[in-house]
Write a protein that holds these residues in place. Sequence first.
Motif, PDB file in Angstrom:
ATOM      1  N   LEU A   1       0.850  -1.189   0.000  1.00 41.38           N
ATOM      2  CA  LEU A   1       0.000   0.000   0.000  1.00 41.38           C
ATOM      3  C   LEU A   1       0.885   1.239   0.000  1.00 41.38           C
ATOM      4  O   LEU A   1       1.801   1.356   0.819  1.00 41.38           O
ATOM      5  N   TYR A   2       0.608   2.154  -0.925  1.00 39.36           N
ATOM      6  CA  TYR A   2       1.443   3.333  -1.081  1.00 39.36           C
ATOM      7  C   TYR A   2       0.745   4.609  -0.615  1.00 39.36           C
ATOM      8  O   TYR A   2      -0.468   4.631  -0.397  1.00 39.36           O
ATOM      9  N   LYS A   3       1.519   5.643  -0.489  1.00 37.14           N
ATOM     10  CA  LYS A   3       1.054   6.951  -0.044  1.00 37.14           C
ATOM     11  C   LYS A   3      -0.090   7.450  -0.925  1.00 37.14           C
ATOM     12  O   LYS A   3      -0.055   7.338  -2.149  1.00 37.14           O
ATOM     13  N   GLY A   4      -1.121   8.011  -0.294  1.00 37.30           N
ATOM     14  CA  GLY A   4      -2.272   8.498  -1.039  1.00 37.30           C
ATOM     15  C   GLY A   4      -2.082   9.923  -1.532  1.00 37.30           C
ATOM     16  O   GLY A   4      -1.428  10.742  -0.879  1.00 37.30           O
ATOM     17  N   LYS A   5      -2.668  10.213  -2.674  1.00 40.42           N
ATOM     18  CA  LYS A   5      -2.667  11.580  -3.192  1.00 40.42           C
ATOM     19  C   LYS A   5      -3.832  12.343  -2.574  1.00 40.42           C
ATOM     20  O   LYS A   5      -4.871  11.770  -2.245  1.00 40.42           O
ATOM     21  N   VAL A   6      -3.671  13.663  -2.464  1.00 39.25           N
ATOM     22  CA  VAL A   6      -4.590  14.450  -1.648  1.00 39.25           C
ATOM     23  C   VAL A   6      -5.912  14.793  -2.336  1.00 39.25           C
ATOM     24  O   VAL A   6      -6.776  15.427  -1.725  1.00 39.25           O
ATOM     25  N   GLY A   7      -6.100  14.376  -3.581  1.00 40.05           N
ATOM     26  CA  GLY A   7      -7.358  14.671  -4.269  1.00 40.05           C
ATOM     27  C   GLY A   7      -8.572  14.136  -3.530  1.00 40.05           C
ATOM     28  O   GLY A   7      -9.626  14.773  -3.517  1.00 40.05           O
ATOM     29  N   VAL A   8      -8.436  12.972  -2.921  1.00 43.82           N
ATOM     30  CA  VAL A   8      -9.560  12.388  -2.186  1.00 43.82           C
ATOM     31  C   VAL A   8      -9.965  13.283  -1.025  1.00 43.82           C
ATOM     32  O   VAL A   8     -11.163  13.466  -0.741  1.00 43.82           O
TER      33      VAL A   8
ATOM     34  N   ALA B   1     -14.120  21.566   7.838  1.00 44.72           N
ATOM     35  CA  ALA B   1     -14.928  22.322   6.876  1.00 44.72           C
ATOM     36  C   ALA B   1     -14.314  23.693   6.620  1.00 44.72           C
ATOM     37  O   ALA B   1     -13.873  24.379   7.555  1.00 44.72           O
ATOM     38  N   GLY B   2     -14.247  24.071   5.344  1.00 43.30           N
ATOM     39  CA  GLY B   2     -13.694  25.364   4.962  1.00 43.30           C
ATOM     40  C   GLY B   2     -12.191  25.384   4.824  1.00 43.30           C
ATOM     41  O   GLY B   2     -11.607  26.442   4.535  1.00 43.30           O
ATOM     42  N   LEU B   3     -11.532  24.228   5.002  1.00 43.83           N
ATOM     43  CA  LEU B   3     -10.066  24.169   4.953  1.00 43.83           C
ATOM     44  C   LEU B   3      -9.560  23.338   3.772  1.00 43.83           C
ATOM     45  O   LEU B   3      -8.444  22.826   3.806  1.00 43.83           O
ATOM     46  N   ALA B   4     -10.367  23.243   2.729  1.00 40.18           N
ATOM     47  CA  ALA B   4     -10.015  22.396   1.592  1.00 40.18           C
ATOM     48  C   ALA B   4      -8.823  22.915   0.797  1.00 40.18           C
ATOM     49  O   ALA B   4      -8.287  22.194  -0.048  1.00 40.18           O
ATOM     50  N   ASP B   5      -8.407  24.148   1.032  1.00 41.54           N
ATOM     51  CA  ASP B   5      -7.257  24.708   0.323  1.00 41.54           C
ATOM     52  C   ASP B   5      -5.992  24.709   1.168  1.00 41.54           C
ATOM     53  O   ASP B   5      -4.950  25.221   0.730  1.00 41.54           O
ATOM     54  N   GLU B   6      -6.081  24.165   2.365  1.00 46.76           N
ATOM     55  CA  GLU B   6      -4.916  24.108   3.251  1.00 46.76           C
ATOM     56  C   GLU B   6      -4.138  22.813   2.997  1.00 46.76           C
ATOM     57  O   GLU B   6      -4.640  21.713   3.256  1.00 46.76           O
TER      58      GLU B   6
ATOM     59  N   VAL C   1      -3.763  20.365   5.928  1.00 47.23           N
ATOM     60  CA  VAL C   1      -5.011  19.689   6.259  1.00 47.23           C
ATOM     61  C   VAL C   1      -5.293  18.570   5.249  1.00 47.23           C
ATOM     62  O   VAL C   1      -5.675  17.451   5.630  1.00 47.23           O
ATOM     63  N   LEU C   2      -5.097  18.851   3.972  1.00 49.44           N
ATOM     64  CA  LEU C   2      -5.328  17.838   2.935  1.00 49.44           C
ATOM     65  C   LEU C   2      -4.420  16.628   3.151  1.00 49.44           C
ATOM     66  O   LEU C   2      -4.848  15.480   3.009  1.00 49.44           O
ATOM     67  N   ARG C   3      -3.170  16.911   3.520  1.00 48.54           N
ATOM     68  CA  ARG C   3      -2.232  15.804   3.754  1.00 48.54           C
ATOM     69  C   ARG C   3      -2.656  14.985   4.973  1.00 48.54           C
ATOM     70  O   ARG C   3      -2.629  13.742   4.937  1.00 48.54           O
ATOM     71  N   ALA C   4      -3.072  15.663   6.020  1.00 49.63           N
ATOM     72  CA  ALA C   4      -3.480  14.958   7.239  1.00 49.63           C
ATOM     73  C   ALA C   4      -4.729  14.119   7.002  1.00 49.63           C
ATOM     74  O   ALA C   4      -4.818  12.977   7.479  1.00 49.63           O
ATOM     75  N   VAL C   5      -5.698  14.652   6.277  1.00 54.74           N
ATOM     76  CA  VAL C   5      -6.928  13.913   5.987  1.00 54.74           C
ATOM     77  C   VAL C   5      -6.623  12.700   5.118  1.00 54.74           C
ATOM     78  O   VAL C   5      -7.114  11.590   5.365  1.00 54.74           O
ATOM     79  N   THR C   6      -5.785  12.894   4.102  1.00 59.94           N
ATOM     80  CA  THR C   6      -5.422  11.775   3.221  1.00 59.94           C
ATOM     81  C   THR C   6      -4.715  10.680   3.997  1.00 59.94           C
ATOM     82  O   THR C   6      -4.999   9.484   3.818  1.00 59.94           O
ATOM     83  N   ASP C   7      -3.791  11.062   4.868  1.00 57.05           N
ATOM     84  CA  ASP C   7      -3.068  10.073   5.668  1.00 57.05           C
ATOM     85  C   ASP C   7      -4.013   9.319   6.602  1.00 57.05           C
ATOM     86  O   ASP C   7      -3.837   8.108   6.835  1.00 57.05           O
ATOM     87  N   GLU C   8      -5.012  10.011   7.123  1.00 56.15           N
ATOM     88  CA  GLU C   8      -5.991   9.338   7.981  1.00 56.15           C
ATOM     89  C   GLU C   8      -6.790   8.309   7.181  1.00 56.15           C
ATOM     90  O   GLU C   8      -7.076   7.204   7.675  1.00 56.15           O
ATOM     91  N   ILE C   9      -7.139   8.654   5.971  1.00 51.20           N
ATOM     92  CA  ILE C   9      -7.862   7.716   5.108  1.00 51.20           C
ATOM     93  C   ILE C   9      -6.999   6.498   4.808  1.00 51.20           C
ATOM     94  O   ILE C   9      -7.459   5.350   4.910  1.00 51.20           O
ATOM     95  N   MET C  10      -5.737   6.729   4.462  1.00 51.40           N
ATOM     96  CA  MET C  10      -4.853   5.607   4.126  1.00 51.40           C
ATOM     97  C   MET C  10      -4.566   4.737   5.343  1.00 51.40           C
ATOM     98  O   MET C  10      -4.408   3.515   5.212  1.00 51.40           O
TER      99      MET C  10
END
Length: 240
Positions: A128-135, A184-189, A192-201
């Motif tokens: 399993l590899y690192k996720g991209k932040v688009g998700v 919410a409201g932090l989709a351009d940070e 935050v995107l990296r942290a959310v993606t890592d949580e998903i992975m």
Amino acid sequence: MFYQLLKYVLLGPLLRLVFRPRVEGLEHVPEEGAAIVAGNHLSFADHFLMPAILRRRITFLAKAEYFTGPGLRGRLTAAFFRSAGQIPVDRSGREAGQAAIREGLGVLGKGELLGIYPEGTRSHDGRLYKGKVGVAAMALKAGVPVIPCAMIGTFEAQPPGQKFPSPRRIRIRFGEPLDFSRHAGLADEKAVLRAVTDEIMTAVLALSGQEYVDRYAAEVKAEEDQRRKESRRAGGRRGN
């Protein structure tokens, strides 16, 4: 109409016969409303197995190459993916990521299920590899939950280079929905995107039990391909 025909008549029964899927956590997938199903990607068969077992229709963002192949085979493949509700995404160029996000948000905006492979490509070695932040961007912009998913056994059933899958029992696991409304409201940070993606992975990893590599799959595969080329060239020089 063709989606239902594939699911219940043409492809779904065949997939169930070949793979005898054992499904866990299906109750975590909402019966209605927009949501993202984010999973690992081990085999070409993944594209068809998840739609076959889900009660709801799911739309995947598929690489554009599936829609642009040459000759009759290419046209048939493109027609198949379009009929199955898959959306082509160009993964090259600076605008590729934004185009994928726009397409995904369009699906979610209609209250539908969107399927995403955050790794961006199939795993070439089963890890399993690192996720991209688009998700993460899509989840935060649309304000929808993310359901982690793990395909288990599809790599062994159809590893890279194998045209047809081998009959084998596989497992599909769905985890509890991940709620990111706190962001919410932090989709351009970026952080935050990296942290959310890592949580998903991390959630996908807990379901799959794979070995994790904190690098992008495409980068690792490119490096390995380059080493093989150099090794062949060196072997050729020694042979001369």
